[in-house]
Write a protein that holds these residues in place. Structure first.
Motif: not given
Lengths: 336, 336
Positions: B8-9, B11-15, B17-18, B22, B129-133
């Motif tokens: 789940l992390s 998709g959280s917008g945090g590390k 996901m970055h 990248k 783009g975008d990613t959701k979990v």
């Protein structure tokens, strides 16, 4: 509609799907572009001296209806805001839905109404879309993906890369309202007080800000909250950012819930707020412009850009300095 | 990547996901537009005398890997084809993923590679783009939504509304290959013979066709198959369409499976074929142009447009005439 619930046939490409498109989507979104029913929408000519800006986001928020909004409003505002923080004027939006078999058509209608209302009020057109239906258990009610096309004046250059030492950091209002409203709705905390999502389209506010002074960077601090967005900007612009904790606006009830649950509001998602990093000489004028707008009443100058080190520093209430990292793990899944 | 599976992390917008953006997305899709990492992509100027065309589609195909392709290739080709059948040149694509917690990162990498390869070969750029979990059980492995921006020469006017009596109907190749390949993969029918999806980007073929003569309508017959697409055109253009059954190209193994399972191939999805409705005097030249292209070897003239009644008529092999309705129910769910 003949049925009360969505069946797999609504996604098959056949009669029921065409009925859904005509009786629901076109009725609500109808405009000269979408009504052509071709595979793609041909957009009106782009004005001279404008470029195209393009963005996309998926929405999996749970619950799909929450105090202050729903997944439909959220998806339109999210796309409008992603375009707006580039300085672009949002114009055209696509909406694609992945629906779980068994979703009540009444719920779908409510969501479609919300999309139609939000887009109308914000002055954007829904010009194309898609619907897929998956079997029960293969999705959770409904997921939406919206993409947006905006137009950007050639004279503007607003980017996460443009923050410069000496620039002033303005926040347009209170933090953490969206994330906490979702959490409250999901867990039925039944906490007293107004816990409403702040979900709102920021394009009108941004238009007014652009007339007030020079803005180098704008961002809407959604997933990961204010702290994560500031870290992204520090990274992209290769600068440091100093933030003063007591300047950060927060609603009393939101703060209470954060304290109760041990959540740090600076990492909680917002859906109707923006950060603007502006030239110092224009900061007061831009701030007062924001404060005059209904969506910016609680705006504050919360800090400034420094040359180095490349990090985000929080000056705490008790006089210390804390380094704000990017969000490490998943505080709240399916917040948007 | 540190992990073997998506949590789940991511998709959280945090590390995490970055890191995903990248190390995977930007590495594979990287271009000057996407690498800016802003909330939206600023596109290069649109050439004079061109309009913008905009489209979107979600993909929920099951299984996500199938003979001839995967959900990544499918999503890019689908968007390219929706733009191409309007006569537009596809240029920029957004990719948004909804991922189920627990998806193997290896699978995600395969899909991303496939998206990168397909878009590179077709000459389009992935610009945002975008990613959701979502939690395990709230989605089925991965769903993709792609939106596309293409440019359309002002001189062209290709629409489902433009079919005229006397026009000739050309089909670019064999029908039902995609749907039957998916069905075979899903049900493990283990049928012999080559059952490959026809998924392919049609933009290069369309460019050549546009130089060969006047095309009034184009469509790619996906969900609902050839019969449903013809019905849509009859409805939009307010015309009748006469199709000759023995002219419709079909692969032998696809036909065998349809016969075995009692499926009508004329309602089964295609992902690399197009219908073109063209001026009679240009029909032979356009047909021979299609036949010279690797994706059009089996093209045929399959019928013509009549003034009325507004319906689709199939002249059967045994000399009868059957009215082809739009697909009534759901033959094959999650085919795309």
């Amino acid at each position: 509609m003949e049925n009360k619930k969505i069946t797999l046939s609504y996604g098959s490409g056949g009669k029921l799907m065409h009925q859904l498109i005509k009786n629901l989507f076109l009725k609500k979104f109808g405009n000269v572009i979408s009504e052509k029913l071709d595979d793609s929408a041909v957009l009106p000519p782009i004005p001279n001296n404008f470029r195209i800006v393009f963005t996309t986001d998926s929405y999996v928020v749970k619950p799909i209806f929450f105090p202050g909004g729903d997944i439909g409003k959220l998806s339109i505002c999210g796309t409008i805001n992603d375009l707006s923080v580039m300085g672009a004027k949002p114009r055209y939006i696509s909406v694609s839905a992945i629906i779980e078999e068994g979703l009540e058509i009444e719920k779908l209608e409510k969501i479609i109404n919300s999309i139609a209302e939000t887009s109308k009020r914000a002055g954007v057109q829904i010009v194309c879309g898609d619907t897929k239906v998956v079997e029960k258990g293969a999705a959770d009610e409904i997921f939406l993906t919206t993409s947006g096309v905006g137009i950007l004046d050639n004279k503007l250059n607003i980017s996460g890369r443009n923050a410069k030492p000496g620039n002033i950091v303005i926040l347009s209002g209170t933090i953490a309202d969206h994330g906490i409203a979702i959490l409250n709705a999901r867990q039925e905390l039944e906490l007293k007080g107004k816990l409403l999502s702040d979900v709102a389209p920021l394009n009108n506010l941004v238009e007014k800000m652009l007339n007030a002074g020079k803005i180098n960077t704008m961002r809407d601090p959604t997933r990961g909250g204010l702290a994560t967005t500031l870290n992204e900007i520090a990274e992209q612009s290769d600068v440091g950012i100093e933030i003063i904790e007591e300047r950060i606006p927060i609603n009393k009830s939101t703060k209470t819930v954060c304290n109760l649950l041990g959540l740090d509001p600076i990492y909680i998602a917002n859906e109707g707020k923006l950060l603007a990093i502006v030239e110092e000489k224009h900061a007061e004028k831009i701030l007062s412009t924001i404060k005059k707008h209904p969506l910016g009443k609680n705006a504050e100058i919360i800090g400034k850009i420094i040359s180095k080190p490349k990090a985000v520093f929080l000056k705490t209430r008790i006089g210390g300095t804390r380094i704000l990292q990017m969000l490490e793990s998943d505080q709240l899944p399916r917040i948007c």
